[in-house]
Scaffold this active site. Structure first.
Site, PDB file in Angstrom:
ATOM      1  N   ASN A 258      -2.735  -2.179  -4.095  1.00 35.20           N
ATOM      2  CA  ASN A 258      -1.412  -2.042  -3.495  1.00 35.20           C
ATOM      3  C   ASN A 258      -1.204  -0.676  -2.894  1.00 35.20           C
ATOM      4  O   ASN A 258      -0.077  -0.292  -2.602  1.00 35.20           O
ATOM      5  CB  ASN A 258      -0.333  -2.242  -4.560  1.00 35.20           C
ATOM      6  N   HIS A 260      -1.301   2.115  -4.328  1.00 26.18           N
ATOM      7  CA  HIS A 260      -0.674   3.092  -5.226  1.00 26.18           C
ATOM      8  C   HIS A 260      -1.779   3.839  -5.959  1.00 26.18           C
ATOM      9  O   HIS A 260      -2.839   3.278  -6.237  1.00 26.18           O
ATOM     10  CB  HIS A 260       0.211   2.403  -6.259  1.00 26.18           C
ATOM     11  N   CYS A 295       2.961   6.932  -6.512  1.00 20.78           N
ATOM     12  CA  CYS A 295       2.491   7.852  -5.496  1.00 20.78           C
ATOM     13  C   CYS A 295       1.547   7.091  -4.576  1.00 20.78           C
ATOM     14  O   CYS A 295       0.805   6.230  -5.047  1.00 20.78           O
ATOM     15  CB  CYS A 295       1.762   8.944  -6.254  1.00 20.78           C
TER      16      CYS A 295
END
Lengths: 356, 428
Positions: A258, A260, A295
């Site tokens: 994803n 991330h 993040c």
């Protein structure tokens, strides 16, 4: 805000059925499945031959038959052994803490698989999937008493259980397979979140019945002692940090499907702002991380380190900890976005002097 | 004892007699009296405790090198069959077949027992040695084989093992080969004679051809061997296969040079080192000339697309990237090289081949930048699958300018996701 872990393919791979007759196929908690970068592949079930027979219709691959992990007799925990490879070893000739973290994730995933989780390897039950709920990790606490070296075999046992009304926890114990010595312990906390609204959700009775079948009924804690480090609050510091490393950027390898950043990368970032003289003379004994925000690839991260002194210093009540307080150093950490300064996660590390 | 005697008939030649090697083994190790006869034959795969490793090895060398009657063929690896590697002369000497078979069986069984009992590093559990552990020497003692299971965190975004994972396996087998052969000095990869002179191996070039990427839970089998590379260098090759199907996953070749640890200057290979490693040289090549050229063809017509350049700055080594010498591990460079490859290439293509030229090392305080030049689509001759192949040239350099690594990569469109197929099968 919490660390999210979800993969779109969760939806594609249907849960083989919480309704399946055999007890062992019921879903069990295993929130660690997502902790880390690895997207799940097909369901590799049946970690032991007997289970393969029981499942029926599943065809265990060679890898599964050879997999060294298996559920323990009571089905309540899972054990697997790993050899430390040369590239997993760091500057001290011992496994890095990131390697340990990766292994914890691996065994968590394999546990989830072996108790007949959804083939995506997650702890998402049928009900959860229907409601769009996922497990996200909230806190991770790892203590390492003796780092394994290249070629050492580490045996990791893991289990999970309820944690209050909204959460689950997964615990690990690491042992040196050769002599049975405990070389580390870890625990993690997970909460349930709606993956669309990103809001926390209480564990409903329905989900609880599905999820918590396979966990020890009596609480079993990797850190049973009172006032242990895994429970300590990590405060915010507003004074300037004694040490910092600014402008850290995620690499492609740090990202999950994803896009991330995976949890193990944060550990690396926290260590980035530890000063060289500590790295040269000490080794990491404990790391605690509270996950707050996620993040992504284009974010820039600052890593800050504060010295922690005074009453906040961890007591050495546990037999496992470093023998002498003077040989310990303790720090608080903050990872934040370079741009707006929002907190990504906060942490604490304890270091013990290397016997050189 | 019958087995022992028959064995000496089986392996004629003074230098290779089990008695001689048994004696030498005994001198070197002073251990394992009851298994001595077998030990003399299976001299290398189970090196004795570390302190005595070098000596035992030195004793074993002349036999391996000097005789056609290859002792290594009698090894516990059941894949090898003894008659296959037996020399012609032995047939003339053989009294009768049944005795030979008895001898062979005895030796195999004893060797196998030896294999499972011997624990050359005190802490290793036996059961793991063969399956997930250190691998073993096979085929005349010149090839080292080890298996790896792909772990969950070694997978990339497309659910297959990342190229870094594959390269890590190559590195692990290289070290384990050296260790198992008893050639490990202090530090990773340097032989004892090298360590004495403060010399280390440094990689100068690696070329890989990837045919298929393994998925999570797959088991891969890695074979590796060494050969000479010019007068002062060493070549190490690898051939990785899927353990189940035997299908090739990747082939690789690498060239190593010797460098002085302190001065960082290149060094010629001392004769003592050549004597240590020479016996292991195996001329086989993982990548044939033809394959090698095909992958690095420079004369292809480009499709007329302008070349595009991409850059990623601000790359810094983290603690976890460093090896015991606080230098960046050479596998990490690949990740950085690919940092500047455009997402459009990475998403739809998989790396088919890569050639890396290592120029300079870097440490913790370096700040690097990664540049990629995409050469557009290539219409080289080949199958339809290559129709949209992409070539890139990469440069990893210090922001101050010095080149660290130059690379050339070729990409092919992603194959159908075998992992995905397997996944859908599992549902039903």
């Amino acid at each position: 805000m919490l660390r999210c872990h979800t993969l779109p393919q969760c939806r594609l791979l249907a849960q083989p059925g919480a309704g399946a007759g055999v007890l062992r196929r019921r879903v069990a908690p295993g929130g660690t499945a997502r902790w880390g970068a690895a997207p799940r592949v097909s369901g590799v079930e049946a970690s032991s031959p007997s289970r393969a027979a029981v499942e029926g219709g599943e065809r265990p691959s060679m890898a599964e038959r050879l997999r060294l992990g298996s559920l323990l007799e009571d089905g309540l925990s899972y054990k697997e052994s790993f050899i430390v490879r040369c590239y997993e070893v760091g500057i001290n000739k011992t496994a890095t803490v990131e390697t340990i973290a990766n292994l914890l994730q691996e065994v968590g995933c394999n546990h989830a698989q072996s108790v007949g989780f959804s083939t995506d390897g997650f702890a998402t039950t049928t009900t959860m999937r229907e409601l769009g709920l996922i497990w996200v990790t909230n806190r991770m606490h790892i203590e390492i008493y003796k780092y394994p070296a290249w070629g050492d075999v580490v045996e990791i046992e893991t289990w999970c259980q309820e944690d209050g009304r909204i959460g689950t926890r997964r615990d690990w114990i690491l042992k040196d397979l050769a002599n049975g010595e405990v070389i580390g312990r870890a625990t993690s906390k997970w909460v349930m979140m709606n993956q669309n609204t990103r809001r926390l959700q209480r564990v409903s009775d329905e989900v609880r019945d599905e999820v918590f079948v396979h966990c020890p009924k009596a609480p079993r804690l990797a850190f049973p002692e009172e006032n242990n480090g895994s429970l300590k609050k990590i405060p915010i510091r507003t004074d300037p940090a004694e040490h910092s490393r600014l402008g850290l950027v995620p690499r492609r390898a740090d990202l999950d499907m994803n896009q991330h950043v995976n949890n193990v990368t944060y550990i690396g970032w926290v260590l980035e702002s530890i000063p060289q003289d500590i790295i040269d003379s000490h080794e990491l004994q404990t790391i605690t991380l509270d996950y707050r925000r996620e993040c992504q690839h284009d974010d820039i991260v600052d890593s800050l380190t504060y010295i922690e002194e005074g009453e906040e210093r961890c007591t050495n009540g546990s037999a496992f900890a470093a023998p002498h307080p003077e040989e310990q150093r303790q720090f608080l950490h903050c990872l934040r976005f370079a741009g707006n300064g929002h907190e990504i996660n906060r942490g604490r590390t304890v270091w013990r002097k290397l016997a050189r | 004892m019958a087995g022992f005697l028959a064995a000496s008939a089986f392996f004629p030649g003074p230098g290779s007699s089990p008695a001689a090697s048994a004696r030498s083994s005994k001198n070197a190790t002073g251990e394992l009296p009851e298994n001595l006869s077998v030990r003399g034959i299976v001299a290398k795969p189970n090196p004795p405790p570390a302190a005595l490793q070098v000596k035992a090895h030195a004793q074993a060398l002349p036999k391996v090198n000097g005789t056609k009657v290859n002792l290594k063929t009698v090894n516990p690896d059941m894949e090898e069959t003894v008659p296959h590697s037996a020399p012609k002369t032995f047939y003339n000497q053989l009294p009768d077949w049944s005795m030979l078979l008895a001898a062979i069986t005895t030796i195999f069984l004893a060797a196998e027992k030896q294999w499972t009992l011997l624990d050359w590093k005190p802490k290793k559990p036996d059961m793991l040695v063969d399956t997930f552990g250190f691998g073993r020497i096979i085929q005349d003692g010149l090839v080292f084989r080890q298996n790896f299971m792909i772990r969950s965190y070694e997978i990339g975004a497309d659910r297959t093992a990342s190229i870094e994972t594959l390269m890590n396996h190559l590195q692990e087998t290289a070290l384990n080969h050296v260790r198992t052969a008893g050639l490990l000095g202090d530090g990773f990869g340097a032989t004892p004679e090298m360590s004495k002179r403060n010399l280390i191996w440094v990689v100068s070039k690696i070329q890989l051809l990837v045919e298929k990427y393994p998925a999570w839970g797959d088991m891969v089998q890695v074979d590796t061997w060494v050969a000479a590379a010019g007068k002062n260098g060493m070549r190490r090759d690898w051939h990785v296969r899927d353990y189940n199907s035997g299908q090739t996953i990747l082939r690789a070749t690498s060239v190593w040079v010797m460098m002085h640890k302190k001065t960082r200057r290149l060094s010629k290979m001392p004769d003592e080192v050549r004597a240590e490693i020479g016996p292991y040289f195996n001329d086989r090549s993982a990548i044939t000339e033809e394959q090698g050229e095909k992958s690095v063809k420079t004369g292809d017509k480009l499709d007329g697309d302008a070349t595009k350049q991409f850059i990623r700055k601000g790359l810094t080594p983290r603690w976890g990237d460093l090896d015991v010498n606080q230098h960046v591990n050479n596998v990490k460079y690949i990740g950085w090289i690919l940092e500047s490859a455009p997402i459009s290439v990475l998403e739809k293509h998989e790396l088919a081949s890569m050639t890396l030229d290592y120029r300079k090392e870097c440490g913790r305080d370096s700040m690097l930048q990664s540049l990629t030049t995409v050469s557009g689509e290539c219409t080289s001759t080949g199958t339809k699958q290559q129709a949209s192949a992409i070539k890139c040239d990469h440069l990893l350099q210090l922001e101050s300018g010095a080149d660290i690594v130059k690379a050339h990569t070729e990409w092919r469109p992603k194959r159908s996701h075998t992992a995905f197929e397997r996944a859908s099968d599992e549902i039903h």
